[in-house]
Design a protein around this motif. Sequence first.
Motif, PDB file in Angstrom:
ATOM      1  N   TRP A  42     -14.508 -28.645  30.842  1.00  0.00           N
ATOM      2  CA  TRP A  42     -15.610 -29.000  29.928  1.00  0.00           C
ATOM      3  C   TRP A  42     -16.313 -30.301  30.262  1.00  0.00           C
ATOM      4  O   TRP A  42     -17.189 -30.729  29.527  1.00  0.00           O
ATOM      5  N   ARG A  43     -15.943 -30.961  31.379  1.00  0.00           N
ATOM      6  CA  ARG A  43     -16.482 -32.306  31.635  1.00  0.00           C
ATOM      7  C   ARG A  43     -18.011 -32.320  31.721  1.00  0.00           C
ATOM      8  O   ARG A  43     -18.642 -33.317  31.361  1.00  0.00           O
ATOM      9  N   LEU A  44     -18.623 -31.234  32.198  1.00  0.00           N
ATOM     10  CA  LEU A  44     -20.078 -31.240  32.364  1.00  0.00           C
ATOM     11  C   LEU A  44     -20.817 -31.029  31.041  1.00  0.00           C
ATOM     12  O   LEU A  44     -21.952 -31.475  30.891  1.00  0.00           O
ATOM     13  N   VAL A  45     -20.198 -30.328  30.092  1.00  0.00           N
ATOM     14  CA  VAL A  45     -20.898 -30.056  28.827  1.00  0.00           C
ATOM     15  C   VAL A  45     -20.657 -31.145  27.786  1.00  0.00           C
ATOM     16  O   VAL A  45     -21.433 -31.281  26.839  1.00  0.00           O
ATOM     17  N   PHE A  46     -19.601 -31.932  27.972  1.00  0.00           N
ATOM     18  CA  PHE A  46     -19.224 -32.932  26.967  1.00  0.00           C
ATOM     19  C   PHE A  46     -20.350 -33.929  26.654  1.00  0.00           C
ATOM     20  O   PHE A  46     -20.662 -34.158  25.483  1.00  0.00           O
ATOM     21  N   PRO A  47     -20.982 -34.543  27.680  1.00  0.00           N
ATOM     22  CA  PRO A  47     -21.971 -35.575  27.367  1.00  0.00           C
ATOM     23  C   PRO A  47     -23.153 -35.041  26.556  1.00  0.00           C
ATOM     24  O   PRO A  47     -23.691 -35.751  25.703  1.00  0.00           O
ATOM     25  N   ILE A  48     -23.535 -33.786  26.776  1.00  0.00           N
ATOM     26  CA  ILE A  48     -24.714 -33.249  26.074  1.00  0.00           C
ATOM     27  C   ILE A  48     -24.320 -32.670  24.716  1.00  0.00           C
ATOM     28  O   ILE A  48     -24.927 -32.977  23.697  1.00  0.00           O
ATOM     29  N   LEU A  55     -16.911 -32.853  19.055  1.00  0.00           N
ATOM     30  CA  LEU A  55     -16.172 -32.012  20.000  1.00  0.00           C
ATOM     31  C   LEU A  55     -14.681 -32.344  20.027  1.00  0.00           C
ATOM     32  O   LEU A  55     -14.294 -33.516  20.014  1.00  0.00           O
ATOM     33  N   TYR A  56     -13.891 -31.290  20.107  1.00  0.00           N
ATOM     34  CA  TYR A  56     -12.438 -31.408  20.295  1.00  0.00           C
ATOM     35  C   TYR A  56     -12.056 -30.446  21.418  1.00  0.00           C
ATOM     36  O   TYR A  56     -12.329 -29.246  21.316  1.00  0.00           O
ATOM     37  N   ALA A  57     -11.441 -30.970  22.478  1.00  0.00           N
ATOM     38  CA  ALA A  57     -11.048 -30.124  23.604  1.00  0.00           C
ATOM     39  C   ALA A  57      -9.591 -30.397  23.955  1.00  0.00           C
ATOM     40  O   ALA A  57      -9.281 -31.346  24.679  1.00  0.00           O
ATOM     41  N   PRO A  58      -8.669 -29.597  23.413  1.00  0.00           N
ATOM     42  CA  PRO A  58      -7.245 -29.818  23.677  1.00  0.00           C
ATOM     43  C   PRO A  58      -6.788 -29.134  24.962  1.00  0.00           C
ATOM     44  O   PRO A  58      -7.377 -28.143  25.406  1.00  0.00           O
ATOM     45  N   ASP A  59      -5.719 -29.663  25.557  1.00  0.00           N
ATOM     46  CA  ASP A  59      -5.002 -28.951  26.615  1.00  0.00           C
ATOM     47  C   ASP A  59      -3.993 -28.033  25.929  1.00  0.00           C
ATOM     48  O   ASP A  59      -3.092 -28.506  25.222  1.00  0.00           O
ATOM     49  N   ILE A  97     -15.827 -22.287  17.655  1.00  0.00           N
ATOM     50  CA  ILE A  97     -14.989 -22.352  18.860  1.00  0.00           C
ATOM     51  C   ILE A  97     -15.760 -21.831  20.063  1.00  0.00           C
ATOM     52  O   ILE A  97     -16.432 -20.799  19.970  1.00  0.00           O
ATOM     53  N   ILE A  98     -15.658 -22.550  21.189  1.00  0.00           N
ATOM     54  CA  ILE A  98     -16.086 -21.999  22.473  1.00  0.00           C
ATOM     55  C   ILE A  98     -14.821 -21.718  23.272  1.00  0.00           C
ATOM     56  O   ILE A  98     -13.993 -22.614  23.471  1.00  0.00           O
ATOM     57  N   GLY A  99     -14.660 -20.478  23.715  1.00  0.00           N
ATOM     58  CA  GLY A  99     -13.477 -20.108  24.490  1.00  0.00           C
ATOM     59  C   GLY A  99     -13.877 -19.602  25.865  1.00  0.00           C
ATOM     60  O   GLY A  99     -14.708 -18.707  25.980  1.00  0.00           O
ATOM     61  N   ASN A 100     -13.272 -20.186  26.890  1.00  0.00           N
ATOM     62  CA  ASN A 100     -13.562 -19.808  28.270  1.00  0.00           C
ATOM     63  C   ASN A 100     -12.448 -18.927  28.819  1.00  0.00           C
ATOM     64  O   ASN A 100     -11.295 -19.345  28.854  1.00  0.00           O
ATOM     65  N   SER A 101     -12.780 -17.688  29.225  1.00  0.00           N
ATOM     66  CA  SER A 101     -11.837 -16.822  29.923  1.00  0.00           C
ATOM     67  C   SER A 101     -10.603 -16.554  29.050  1.00  0.00           C
ATOM     68  O   SER A 101     -10.727 -15.977  27.971  1.00  0.00           O
ATOM     69  N   MET A 102      -9.411 -17.009  29.449  1.00  0.00           N
ATOM     70  CA  MET A 102      -8.238 -16.860  28.592  1.00  0.00           C
ATOM     71  C   MET A 102      -8.471 -17.541  27.241  1.00  0.00           C
ATOM     72  O   MET A 102      -8.031 -17.050  26.200  1.00  0.00           O
ATOM     73  N   GLY A 103      -9.158 -18.677  27.260  1.00  0.00           N
ATOM     74  CA  GLY A 103      -9.457 -19.393  26.011  1.00  0.00           C
ATOM     75  C   GLY A 103     -10.287 -18.565  25.045  1.00  0.00           C
ATOM     76  O   GLY A 103     -10.187 -18.729  23.827  1.00  0.00           O
ATOM     77  N   GLY A 104     -11.114 -17.663  25.595  1.00  0.00           N
ATOM     78  CA  GLY A 104     -11.882 -16.753  24.748  1.00  0.00           C
ATOM     79  C   GLY A 104     -10.970 -15.779  24.025  1.00  0.00           C
ATOM     80  O   GLY A 104     -11.139 -15.512  22.826  1.00  0.00           O
ATOM     81  N   VAL A 254     -19.564 -20.123  34.240  1.00  0.00           N
ATOM     82  CA  VAL A 254     -20.890 -20.256  33.621  1.00  0.00           C
ATOM     83  C   VAL A 254     -21.189 -21.715  33.268  1.00  0.00           C
ATOM     84  O   VAL A 254     -22.277 -22.221  33.522  1.00  0.00           O
ATOM     85  N   GLN A 255     -20.194 -22.407  32.691  1.00  0.00           N
ATOM     86  CA  GLN A 255     -20.438 -23.779  32.203  1.00  0.00           C
ATOM     87  C   GLN A 255     -20.671 -24.751  33.347  1.00  0.00           C
ATOM     88  O   GLN A 255     -21.196 -25.845  33.147  1.00  0.00           O
ATOM     89  N   ILE A 256     -20.283 -24.356  34.572  1.00  0.00           N
ATOM     90  CA  ILE A 256     -20.473 -25.220  35.738  1.00  0.00           C
ATOM     91  C   ILE A 256     -21.715 -24.786  36.518  1.00  0.00           C
ATOM     92  O   ILE A 256     -22.527 -25.606  36.934  1.00  0.00           O
ATOM     93  N   GLU A 257     -21.895 -23.465  36.665  1.00  0.00           N
ATOM     94  CA  GLU A 257     -23.045 -22.974  37.439  1.00  0.00           C
ATOM     95  C   GLU A 257     -24.344 -22.970  36.640  1.00  0.00           C
ATOM     96  O   GLU A 257     -25.429 -23.037  37.216  1.00  0.00           O
ATOM     97  N   LYS A 258     -24.244 -22.837  35.322  1.00  0.00           N
ATOM     98  CA  LYS A 258     -25.453 -22.751  34.483  1.00  0.00           C
ATOM     99  C   LYS A 258     -25.339 -23.726  33.304  1.00  0.00           C
ATOM    100  O   LYS A 258     -25.603 -23.372  32.162  1.00  0.00           O
ATOM    101  N   THR A 259     -24.932 -24.955  33.620  1.00  0.00           N
ATOM    102  CA  THR A 259     -24.575 -25.909  32.554  1.00  0.00           C
ATOM    103  C   THR A 259     -25.654 -26.037  31.485  1.00  0.00           C
ATOM    104  O   THR A 259     -25.392 -25.824  30.297  1.00  0.00           O
ATOM    105  N   GLU A 260     -26.874 -26.374  31.877  1.00  0.00           N
ATOM    106  CA  GLU A 260     -27.904 -26.665  30.860  1.00  0.00           C
ATOM    107  C   GLU A 260     -28.344 -25.425  30.085  1.00  0.00           C
ATOM    108  O   GLU A 260     -28.411 -25.461  28.859  1.00  0.00           O
ATOM    109  N   PRO A 261     -28.639 -24.295  30.779  1.00  0.00           N
ATOM    110  CA  PRO A 261     -28.989 -23.109  29.984  1.00  0.00           C
ATOM    111  C   PRO A 261     -27.836 -22.628  29.101  1.00  0.00           C
ATOM    112  O   PRO A 261     -28.065 -22.139  27.993  1.00  0.00           O
ATOM    113  N   PHE A 262     -26.591 -22.808  29.571  1.00  0.00           N
ATOM    114  CA  PHE A 262     -25.433 -22.447  28.757  1.00  0.00           C
ATOM    115  C   PHE A 262     -25.412 -23.284  27.471  1.00  0.00           C
ATOM    116  O   PHE A 262     -25.258 -22.756  26.368  1.00  0.00           O
TER     117      PHE A 262
END
Length: 272
Positions: A42-48, A55-59, A97-104, A254-262
């Motif tokens: 999530w490092r790329l989406v955090f600042p925006i 935002l809360y992003a746990p391991d 919640i935003i869930g990526n892959s297994m997180g989804g 998606v969050q890395i390849e299409k950060t801003e549109p995502f």
Amino acid sequence: MMDKGKYVDVQGIQTHYHEEGKGEPLLLIHGSGPGVSAWANWRLVFPILSRHYHLYAPDVVGFGYTERPENIQYSVDLWVEHMIAFIETMNLRNVSIIGNSMGGALALHVANRRPDLVKKIILMGSAGIEFPITAELDAVWGYTPSIENMKKLISIFSNDQSMAENDNLVKMRYESSIEPGFQEAFSAMFPAPRQRHVNALALTENQLSKIEIPILLIHGREDRVIPLEKTSWKLSQIIPNAELHVFPNCGHWVQIEKTEPFIGQVIEFLKK
């Protein structure tokens, strides 16, 4: 901001998480790649996104810098209960919640078990329904640490093949995969045969059809890890209030390849 965040005790597990921003709470649940952590995902989406939401992003337990208790048995049940306990420990009311892959898949399980906690869900290249495991997902879960293997995985994850030639990215992900305890936990989670792990993450069609929370499914058209037609496309037809957005020229990241549109899609959906 560094990859080290804060810690909170979640039912006896020292849970590492990142927190930033203010406003409505938004929980980000990472995927299951080797060396993954909330920050890697999530490092790329955090600042925006942190300009708009709290935002809360746990391991998730077993990943990143969250404590790995001895003799723990990793399972979907454990991960889902850990996320529910995190939501309750942080006192997040009406959380999206935003869930990526297994997180989804974990986000869908949270919605199934505790719909009272969840406002909206965004799923990105998500598991959560049964599908025949791809050779690519098998390779991700079967990863053994080496620079060469990490390079192969990055070329699997991204549609843009130049990312696998980015030595800094490869090195960063490889080094995080060999941090103390990371690979040991990872290799214990997804032993072969791996189809059973896809099935364990899945909800039944009956369970999915009863989730009434508004859901936005986002998927890269060229995703080779979790194929669009077998997952998000099907989910969009079973979940009553689901809508689907497909990004062309985009793989599993998606969050890395299409950060801003995502991020644009996320903000638009959450403010409806």
